[in-house]
Structures are given as structure tokens and as C-alpha cells.
Write an enzyme that holds these catalytic residues in place. Structure first.
Site, PDB file in Angstrom:
ATOM      1  N   TYR A   1     -12.549   8.386  -1.681  1.00  0.00           N
ATOM      2  CA  TYR A   1     -11.185   8.439  -1.139  1.00  0.00           C
ATOM      3  C   TYR A   1      -9.904   9.591  -0.340  1.00  0.00           C
ATOM      4  O   TYR A   1      -9.799  10.171   0.250  1.00  0.00           O
ATOM      5  CB  TYR A   1     -11.236   7.103  -0.232  1.00  0.00           C
ATOM      6  CG  TYR A   1      -9.985   6.110  -0.521  1.00  0.00           C
ATOM      7  CD1 TYR A   1      -8.931   6.482  -0.119  1.00  0.00           C
ATOM      8  CD2 TYR A   1      -9.903   5.808  -1.659  1.00  0.00           C
ATOM      9  CE1 TYR A   1      -7.811   5.538  -0.301  1.00  0.00           C
ATOM     10  CE2 TYR A   1      -8.758   5.117  -2.694  1.00  0.00           C
ATOM     11  CZ  TYR A   1      -7.865   5.051  -1.131  1.00  0.00           C
ATOM     12  OH  TYR A   1      -6.622   4.154  -2.334  1.00  0.00           O
TER      13      TYR A   1
ATOM     14  N   TYR B   1      -1.543  11.013   1.523  1.00  0.00           N
ATOM     15  CA  TYR B   1      -2.632  11.935   1.289  1.00  0.00           C
ATOM     16  C   TYR B   1      -2.659  12.932   0.309  1.00  0.00           C
ATOM     17  O   TYR B   1      -2.923  13.316  -0.148  1.00  0.00           O
ATOM     18  CB  TYR B   1      -3.795  11.348   1.326  1.00  0.00           C
ATOM     19  CG  TYR B   1      -3.426   9.628   1.283  1.00  0.00           C
ATOM     20  CD1 TYR B   1      -4.068   9.036   0.487  1.00  0.00           C
ATOM     21  CD2 TYR B   1      -3.871   8.975   2.101  1.00  0.00           C
ATOM     22  CE1 TYR B   1      -4.742   7.700   0.674  1.00  0.00           C
ATOM     23  CE2 TYR B   1      -4.361   7.792   2.677  1.00  0.00           C
ATOM     24  CZ  TYR B   1      -4.676   6.577   1.713  1.00  0.00           C
ATOM     25  OH  TYR B   1      -4.364   5.072   2.023  1.00  0.00           O
TER      26      TYR B   1
ATOM     27  N   ASP C   1       0.817  -1.136  -0.146  1.00  0.00           N
ATOM     28  CA  ASP C   1       0.279   0.089  -0.054  1.00  0.00           C
ATOM     29  C   ASP C   1       0.971   1.183   0.087  1.00  0.00           C
ATOM     30  O   ASP C   1       1.622   1.337  -0.715  1.00  0.00           O
ATOM     31  CB  ASP C   1      -0.656  -0.032   0.894  1.00  0.00           C
ATOM     32  CG  ASP C   1      -2.400   1.125   1.178  1.00  0.00           C
ATOM     33  OD1 ASP C   1      -3.121   1.165   0.451  1.00  0.00           O
ATOM     34  OD2 ASP C   1      -1.774   2.081   2.243  1.00  0.00           O
TER      35      ASP C   1
ATOM     36  N   HIS D   1      -7.412  -6.078  -0.419  1.00  0.00           N
ATOM     37  CA  HIS D   1      -6.170  -5.084  -0.770  1.00  0.00           C
ATOM     38  C   HIS D   1      -5.503  -5.876   0.397  1.00  0.00           C
ATOM     39  O   HIS D   1      -4.050  -5.484   0.137  1.00  0.00           O
ATOM     40  CB  HIS D   1      -7.086  -3.792  -0.637  1.00  0.00           C
ATOM     41  CG  HIS D   1      -5.750  -2.896  -0.561  1.00  0.00           C
ATOM     42  ND1 HIS D   1      -4.713  -2.125  -1.315  1.00  0.00           N
ATOM     43  CD2 HIS D   1      -5.275  -2.671   1.292  1.00  0.00           C
ATOM     44  CE1 HIS D   1      -3.380  -1.235  -1.236  1.00  0.00           C
ATOM     45  NE2 HIS D   1      -4.377  -1.183   0.652  1.00  0.00           N
TER      46      HIS D   1
END
Length: 369
Positions: free
Chosen positions: A203, A282, A154, A347
């Protein structure tokens, strides 16, 4: 051409009857180790490496203090394990004993902003790929290693790709899970591209406003938020509507691969640290894009294995499957050795299929050792 294969059948676990002998640590490193072993939070009792307890310490690197979990013999080849969101070093709880038993030293930090590591307070600009890669290079230095193996999932994989791009000299080989290399597009900033593709409720876009996602997660409660992430099995984009991500009274059963004990540990840690550190990765996406223009069109020159589940939301992002399977990935990662697509897997692949992933990792890195 890399082998691209799908698999239902578990890879045969790797056993090792030979563990390289330990070599003495330098005196300064030994003193640091003896002085800094800590137990940052109560751990589930079953999390024992095959040769003893997973040890914990803090290391000062690049202006931050990182919490690091370790297992395996001192002096053995190092495997650096990088977690993603919303996870911790603990996501590697299955791989660490397997790597130790195979004769490797597993080193799994809480990344900056997570768990028991420092969370710089300077906002998202302190969480660019350059900052986090700086942490990792300094951590590798602190281990006394010139090169390490890297296994990453990830966001950890995104950072690992940057580590390989900026400092390929420090990485022997890479196993990337879930997130393929994404070459820099000079025409579109990443968040702008996601917004154009999926809208404001996607998201990644929802995470951009400081404090907004944190407020929503507080409304729902930490444990429910984690349950919703871990239980997500839709092979497509994740949306968190501005109107709310469900009710605090919602009941979300855990998937079979994570226990109540596991979710309690994650919840305790995120209750303590909050989510802001992880969300700042992010929020720094566009800043990283600004800073990395010199690496436009640059290639990854590290031997690599890539593993993804066919139900993973990242594998089902627009264009991802064509890029991975039709030559684009290999173009930018010319030493791509193998691509494994696991059937009916989502995931959080290293937790969902721990034995298979451990075997894939060990089989691959054994080639270089």
C-alpha cells in the site's frame, strides 16, 4: 529496561475528583477563542465531553489554518492528540472526555491536509515531517504552552517521533500508539526499502503515484474505502493491487468498535476534503529522509510509553517485533518506560479499546504532573 507486557485485562480506569482550577486566558487569546469557535461539520450528538461540548476553532499556524477540537478546563496541562490515516481529530472522541474528566486539556487538530484544516497545494513536498512538526510547534505556541504531553497514533505517531527528535524541549512525555520509532537508515530510502521487501502492490508503494490511489478510491467510493481500512484485521502487510482493490459492490461489515454514525462522519469529511492530503504524507517519505540526514543515529530523549496490538499490521512488519522486544527500540529511545502489547487488537487501537487506552494514557502522564 522497559516493561514489556501483554494484556487481555482492561487497565483500571482512572477517575479524578480534582480538576485544577482554570486560570484566566490572556486578553488576546480570549478574543481569538471567542471569535473563532466554529462547528466545522455536523457531529454525532453523543460526542460530549464530561464538562460540556467539545469545542471547535481554527488556528493559523506555520502558513496553514488548522481545525482544532478541544475539551477540558482552560489552564490545565495540555495533551496534544495526533491522528493518522485515514482518520481525523474524531479518532480521539473517546479519549478527549476521559482526559478532560481527569483534569487535562485535550487538543486534537485535523493535521494539515485533513478534514477542515488547510491542504497546501504545493504537492508532497509540503508534507514532510519538518513541515508538519512546524505546524505543531506553532500550535503549541498558540496555546501559550512551553511543553505539552503528546499522544499519537499511526502517521500521528511518526510525526510525534519527529517532534520529539527535532524539538524534545516542547514535549513532556509521549504515548505512541501502533507505530514505533524507526531510526533513519542512511543506506536505504524508506519507500525503496518497502518496495524491495513487499513489491509495488504494497500500500505504501501504491500510494506514491500522484492521483492513482485517489482514482481507485473514487471508483470504490469513500465509505467503502474507509470500511475496508477500518475492518482490516490481517496481521501482515496490506496490498492494494494495481488491478483494483475489489468491487464497488462489495459489502464490508463494520467492526464492533465503530458505528454507522461514526463512519458517516468520516465519510462526510473525506468526501469534502478528498484523500490527497493524507496520501501526500506517504509521498513525502523519501523527501523527509533526504532532509533528515543530520539526525541519523540520533536518539529520542523524551519519556515514552508505547502501545500496540498484536494483530496490528505495523507490529507484524518484517523485523518490527525483534526491534521492539529485543533491545533495539530501547537503544534509540532510552527513556522508554513501558511497552504494552494488547492481545487480539488490530491497528486502530484507540478506537477499538477506548477505555483501556484512555486509562493507559492517564496513568502514564500522571507520573509527570
Amino acid at each position: 529496561t522497559p516493561r514489556v507486557r501483554s494484556t487481555h485485562t482492561p487497565v483500571r480506569p482512572v477517575a479524578s475528583s480534582h480538576i485544577p482550577p482554570s486560570k484566566p486566558l490572556p486578553q488576546r487569546a480570549l478574543l481569538l477563542l471567542l471569535c473563532s469557535i466554529v462547528s466545522p461539520a455536523p457531529l454525532p450528538s453523543r460526542e460530549m465531553a464530561s464538562d460540556g461540548v467539545i469545542t471547535h476553532r481554527h488556528v493559523d499556524v506555520n502558513g496553514v489554518r488548522l481545525h482544532v477540537a478541544e475539551a477540558g478546563p482552560a489552564g490545565a496541562p495540555v495533551v496534544l492528540l495526533l491522528h493518522g490515516f485515514p482518520q481525523l481529530w474524531y479518532t480521539w472522541r473517546h479519549q478527549m472526555p476521559a482526559l478532560a474528566a481527569a483534569g487535562y486539556r485535550a487538543v486534537a487538530p485535523d493535521m494539515r491536509g485533513y478534514g477542515d484544516s488547510d491542504a497546501p497545494s504545493g504537492g508532497p513536498d509540503q508534507y514532510t515531517a519538518l513541515h508538519v512538526v512546524g505546524d505543531l510547534v506553532a500550535l503549541i505556541d498558540s496555546l501559550g504552552e512551553k511543553q505539552v504531553f503528546v499522544v499519537a497514533h499511526d502517521w500521528g505517531a511518526l510525526i510525534a517521533w519527529s517532534l520529539c527528535l527535532f524539538r524534545p524541549d516542547r514535549v513532556k512525555a509521549l504515548v505512541a500508539l501502533s507505530v514505533a520509532f524507526n531510526p533513519r537508515n542512511p543506506a536505504v530510502k524508506p519507500v525503496d526499502g518497502f518496495r524491495a521487501l513487499y513489491g509495488d502492490d504494497y500500500y505504501v508503494c501504491r500510494f506514491q503515484e500522484p492521483g492513482a490511489a485517489e482514482a481507485e478510491f473514487r471508483r470504490l467510493g469513500t465509505e467503502l474505502v474507509l470500511r475496508k481500512f477500518f475492518a482490516y484485521r490481517t496481521p501482515g502487510p496490506l496490498f492494494i493491487p494495481k488491478s483494483g482493490w475489489g468491487s464497488p459492490d462489495e459489502e464490508v461489515p463494520l467492526p464492533s468498535w465503530i458505528t454507522e454514525e461514526d463512519i458517516k462522519y468520516y465519510t462526510t469529511q473525506f468526501d469534502k476534503s478528498g484523500f490527497t492530503g493524507g496520501l501526500n504524507y506517504y509521498r513525502a517519505l523519501n523527501k523527509t529522509w533526504d532532509l533528515t540526514s543530520p539526525w541519523t543515529e540520533a536518539k529520542i530523549t523524551v519519556p515514552t510509553k508505547f502501545i500496540v496490538g498484536d494483530l496490528d499490521l505495523t507490529y507484524n512488519t518484517a523485523g518490527a517485533q525483534d526491534f521492539i522486544n529485543k533491545g533495539g527500540f530501547k537503544k534509540f529511545v532510552p527513556l522508554l518506560d513501558d511497552v504494552v502489547i494488547m492481545k487480539d487488537v488490530t491497528h486502530f487501537i484507540n478506537e477499538e479499546k477506548p477505555k483501556e487506552i484512555s486509562a493507559h494514557i492517564i496513568n502514564f502522564i500522571n507520573k509527570f504532573n
